[in-house]
Design a protein around this motif. Structure first.
Motif, short mmCIF file in Angstrom:
data_model
loop_
_atom_site.label_atom_id
_atom_site.label_comp_id
_atom_site.label_asym_id
_atom_site.label_seq_id
_atom_site.Cartn_x
_atom_site.Cartn_y
_atom_site.Cartn_z
N ARG A 162 -47.37 74.24 33.31
CA ARG A 162 -46.24 73.21 33.20
C ARG A 162 -45.51 73.18 32.10
O ARG A 162 -43.98 73.04 32.18
N SER A 163 -45.97 73.72 30.86
CA SER A 163 -44.93 74.01 29.75
C SER A 163 -43.87 74.95 30.15
O SER A 163 -42.75 74.67 29.54
N MET A 164 -44.20 76.24 30.61
CA MET A 164 -43.26 77.27 30.93
C MET A 164 -42.31 76.91 31.98
O MET A 164 -41.00 76.98 32.15
N ILE A 190 -34.50 80.37 20.54
CA ILE A 190 -35.58 80.70 21.31
C ILE A 190 -36.55 80.93 20.21
O ILE A 190 -36.30 81.91 19.56
N LEU A 191 -37.69 80.24 20.12
CA LEU A 191 -38.76 80.19 19.07
C LEU A 191 -40.14 80.78 19.80
O LEU A 191 -40.17 80.25 20.93
N GLY A 192 -40.81 81.25 19.12
CA GLY A 192 -42.04 81.90 19.51
C GLY A 192 -42.55 83.08 18.91
O GLY A 192 -41.96 83.84 18.38
N GLU A 193 -43.87 83.40 19.32
CA GLU A 193 -44.50 84.42 18.73
C GLU A 193 -44.03 85.78 19.13
O GLU A 193 -43.47 85.80 20.10
N TYR A 204 -39.03 76.62 22.59
CA TYR A 204 -40.36 77.17 22.30
C TYR A 204 -40.98 77.70 23.20
O TYR A 204 -41.61 76.79 24.06
N ILE A 205 -41.23 78.92 23.10
CA ILE A 205 -42.23 79.51 24.02
C ILE A 205 -43.45 79.55 23.56
O ILE A 205 -43.88 80.14 22.35
N PRO A 206 -44.72 78.78 24.13
CA PRO A 206 -46.05 78.69 23.64
C PRO A 206 -46.58 80.14 23.68
O PRO A 206 -46.33 81.01 24.83
N PRO A 207 -47.80 80.54 22.93
CA PRO A 207 -48.39 81.75 22.97
C PRO A 207 -49.07 81.89 24.38
O PRO A 207 -49.35 80.73 24.82
N LEU A 208 -49.29 83.02 24.59
CA LEU A 208 -50.13 83.09 26.11
C LEU A 208 -51.42 82.36 26.04
O LEU A 208 -51.91 81.77 27.28
N ARG A 209 -52.20 82.53 24.91
CA ARG A 209 -53.44 81.82 24.74
C ARG A 209 -53.47 80.22 25.26
O ARG A 209 -54.37 79.73 25.65
N GLU A 210 -52.29 79.77 25.20
CA GLU A 210 -52.05 78.30 25.19
C GLU A 210 -51.45 77.72 26.60
O GLU A 210 -51.14 76.73 26.97
N ARG A 211 -51.37 79.04 27.53
CA ARG A 211 -50.71 78.65 28.80
C ARG A 211 -51.57 79.66 29.94
O ARG A 211 -51.13 80.57 30.45
N LYS A 212 -52.93 79.47 29.86
CA LYS A 212 -53.77 80.41 30.56
C LYS A 212 -53.34 80.36 32.14
O LYS A 212 -53.60 81.39 32.87
N GLU A 213 -52.71 79.40 32.38
CA GLU A 213 -52.39 79.38 34.04
C GLU A 213 -51.39 80.62 34.33
O GLU A 213 -51.37 80.84 35.56
#
Length: 558
Positions: free
Chosen positions: A252-254, A273-276, A416-425
Motif C-alpha cells: 500500500r505504501s509504494m 526522493i528520500l530513502g535508504e 520517501y521510499i520505505p526500506p524493503l523490510r517494511e514492505r514485505k508485500e
C-alpha cells in the motif's frame, strides 16, 4: 347517334364534337369505351376529370382509367367542329405522377441544404429557391419567387447577384463576398449556367455557402482532433504507468507513492526522493520521467554527485567554454543541464554536493539559467530537477554542511521510499520479476523453491532491492541446477537468524489482535496470489471459498 361504316372501320376510338363541346358523332369503339356517349351530350360530362392543356390536347379520367384526347379538324377550314382521337392515358398519368414526385424530391433536397440554392430562367426571373435564403438575407423565400434578380438587387433584397454575372459572362462564376444584412459574414457563391443544344442559357443555378459557419466547423473539428490527440497521449501515459517494466509494487505504501508520482509527473516542481541505499530511488525518478510529457521532448540525464570529484563536478554540471582552463576542449563542452534541456536531470546523492556548487544549483533553480565555466553570458534552460539522497538533509543543514535555502528549494515534493523490510508485500513480486528478467537475459530456466522464497520473505534485506537483485543474479549464474534451494544460498545468508513464525511476526509494534490478524491475512494472501494463478486454487489451498478470496483481495487492494 350518328355513326358511319367509315368511322366504325377506324382502329381507334374517335368522337366528333361541336365548338361548344356537344357530341355529334362517334364510332363503336368510343361508345364501348365511354359509357353514356350519345349525340347531344356534352363530352366533358362523360369524364370525372377533364383538363385541357391547349386547343389540341386534353387529359381526362373516367372511372378508374385515364385518357388522352388529341383534337383535330375533320375538314379543312372547319372551325366549328372538332374530332378527338382517344388513347390510353395511363402512361401519361404515370409520367405526371413521376414529375410530381421528382418535384417533391427536389424541394426536399433543397430544403434540407444549409446552403442557399437559387434557380432562375434565362431572363433572371426566380423560379425556385429554398428556405435557407431567409437565414442569409433576413427575407423569406416567398419574397423572391417570380422576381427578377436585377429588381431584387435594386430593392435591396440582395446585396449582389451571381446570376447576373453568369448571364453576363455566359460561363460558371465563383465569388466570395461579405454579407451586411444581419452580420458581416463571408459567403462563397458559385453560379452554373444550364445550356440547351444550341449553347444558349436556359437556366442558372446558384449555390451560396456561409464560409463563417464552415470556418467555425473547421475550428471545432480542429479542436476536437487536438483534444483527441491529447486524450490519446493521456491513454498512452496511463498504459505506460501500468506496463512500466521497472516498477514492481504491491504494498500500500509504494502504491501511494507511485500514485503521487503519476499525478505530479507533468508539473515542473522539484522532487526530492528520500530513502535508504538500494531502495529504488533511481527507479522512481525514471518512472516520473517516463510518464511525463518531457519524455517526448528531452532526455533523462543522471549524475551521482558522490561519485565525481568535487573539482570536476562543476564542469560536468554546467559545462565550459573553449580554453576555459588548462586541458579544456578547444570546442568547449555542454554540461548535463544543457543536455537535459526540456527533459529531466536526476541528481543522485545530492547531499554530497559541496557548498560552492550548492550556491550555483540554487541559482539555476531560481533563475532557470546556467553559465558555463569561462562564459560571460548566462543561458536559459528548461529542465526539471529530481534529487535523491539517503542522508538526513535537515541534520546536514543544522551542521552547516547543506544550505537551508537550497534544502527548501529541493524539498517541494518529498517522496520517501520505505526500506524493503517494511514492505514485505513487494518482496515476492520483485523476486519473481527479477528471476524472469535474468532468465531471459542469460537464456536460463532457473526457479526458486518455496523454502528460498520463504527465506527471502523473512530476510531483513539491509541492502534493499539492490541486494535482493544481486543475490538472485549470483544464484542464477552459480547454481548448476535449475531449481535453487536453501542449500544453494551463500554461507553469509545461511547463517542468518531468520524468524520462522510467519509473516505477522515481522511487525514489532504493539497493535490490537484484529490489526495483527489483518496484517497476517493480507501478507498470506499476497504470498498465495503470487504462487497460484487463480482465486479458485488460492481458495482450495487456504481452505476457504472462492467468493471469500475475491472479497478479501478487494478489501486489501491486492
Amino acid at each position: 347517334m350518328k355513326r358511319s361504316c367509315f368511322l366504325d372501320s377506324l382502329p381507334f376510338p374517335i368522337v366528333f364534337v361541336s365548338s361548344s363541346g356537344i357530341i355529334e358523332a362517334c364510332n363503336l369503339l368510343f361508345a364501348k369505351l365511354i359509357e353514356g356517349a350519345f349525340s347531344g351530350v356534352a363530352i366533358e360530362s362523360l369524364f370525372a376529370r377533364w383538363e385541357a392543356h391547349d386547343d389540341r390536347f386534353v387529359t381526362a379520367v373516367a372511372g378508374d382509367r385515364s385518357f388522352l384526347l388529341f383534337a383535330g379538324e375533320p375538314e379543312h377550314g372547319a372551325q366549328d367542329h372538332l374530332a378527338y382521337i382517344v388513347v390510353d392515358g395511363s402512361f401519361v398519368q404515370r409520367m405526371q405522377r413521376k414529375i410530381i414526385d421528382l418535384e417533391q424530391e427536389l424541394n426536399a433536397v433543397m430544403e434540407i441544404s444549409n446552403d442557399v440554392i437559387y434557380i432562375t430562367d434565362r431572363e433572371g426571373v426566380t423560379l425556385k429557391t429554398n428556405s435557407a435564403i431567409q437565414r442569409f438575407t433576413g427575407y423569406p423565400k416567398q419574397c423572391y419567387i417570380n422576381q427578377n434578380v436585377q429588381d431584387l438587387v435594386e430593392r435591396g433584397l440582395m446585396k449582389t447577384s451571381i446570376t447576373l454575372k453568369v448571364l453576363e459572362q455566359k460561363k460558371p462564376v465563383n465569388y466570395i463576398y461579405t454579407s451586411s444584412y444581419l452580420t458581416d459574414k463571408k459567403r462563397f457563391a458559385m453560379g452554373m449556367p444550364i445550356v440547351n443544344e444550341a449553347g444558349e442559357i436556359e437556366k442558372v443555378i446558384t449555390n451560396v455557402r456561409d464560409l463563417t459557419e464552415l470556418n467555425q466547423f473547421y475550428n471545432e473539428l480542429k479542436r476536437a482532433l487536438e483534444l483527441n490527440h491529447q486524450y490519446r497521449k493521456e491513454l498512452e501515459k496511463l498504459k505506460a504507468k501500468r506496463i512500466d517494466p521497472d516498477v514492481i509494487v504491491n504494498s500500500r505504501s509504494m502504491l501511494e507513492i507511485y500514485d503521487i508520482a503519476d499525478r505530479i509527473a507533468d508539473v515542473d516542481a522539484t522532487v526530492l526522493i528520500l530513502g535508504e541505499t538500494g531502495a529504488g530511488k533511481d527507479v522512481l525518478a525514471r518512472h516520473i520521467y517516463r510518464v511525463s510529457s518531457r519524455s517526448e521532448q528531452g532526455e533523462f540525464i543522471k549524475i551521482n554527485c558522490g561519485a565525481i570529484p568535487h573539482d570536476l563536478l562543476e564542469s560536468e554540471l554546467f559545462g565550459y567554454e573553449a580554453g576555459a582552463f588548462t586541458g579544456a576542449s578547444r570546442t568547449g563542452k555542454p554540461g548535463l543541464f544543457e543536455l537535459a534541456h526540456q527533459g529531466v536531470l536526476f541528481l543522485d546523492e545530492v547531499g554530497e554536493l559541496p557548498l560552492s556548487l550548492q550556491v550555483k544549483l540554487l541559482r539555476v533553480l531560481q533563475e532557470k539559467q546556467i553559465q558555463r565555466i569561462g562564459a560571460t553570458k548566462p543561458k536559459d534552460i528548461d529542465v526539471r530537477l529530481i534529487a535523491a539522497t539517503n542522508r538526513d538533509l535537515k541534520h546536514l543543514v543544522k551542521q552547516g554542511a547543506f544550505r537551508e535555502d537550497l534544502y527548501y528549494r529541493l524539498n517541494v515534493i518529498p517522496l520517501y521510499i520505505p526500506p524493503l523490510r517494511e514492505r514485505k508485500e513487494d518482496i515476492l513480486p520483485l523476486v519473481r520479476s527479477v528471476v524472469h528478467r535474468l532468465n531471459r537475459q542469460y537464456n536460463t530456466d532457473k526457479k526458486l523453491d518455496q523454502d528460498v522464497e520463504s527465506f527471502f520473505y523473512q530476510y531483513a534485506w539491509p541492502g534493499n532491492v539492490r541486494e535482493l537483485t544481486n543475490l538472485i543474479e549470483r544464484l542464477i549464474l552459480t547454481v548448476p541446477t535449475d531449481e535453487i534451494g536453501l542449500a544453494d544460498l551463500p554461507p553469509e545468508y545461511r547463517e542468518q537468524d531468520v524468524p520462522e513464525s510467519g509473516p505477522a511476526c515481522s511487525h514489532n509494534k504493539v497493535m490490537t489482535l484484529k490489526e495483527a490478524a489483518e496484517i497476517a491475512e493480507r501478507e498470506i494472501l499476497a504470498i498465495a496470489m503470487q504462487k497460484y494463478n487463480s482465486t479458485y486454487k488460492m481458495a482450495e489451498q487456504l481452505g476457504t471459498s472462492q467468493a471469500t478470496i475475491v472479497r478479501k483481495l478487494k478489501k486489501y487492494n491486492l
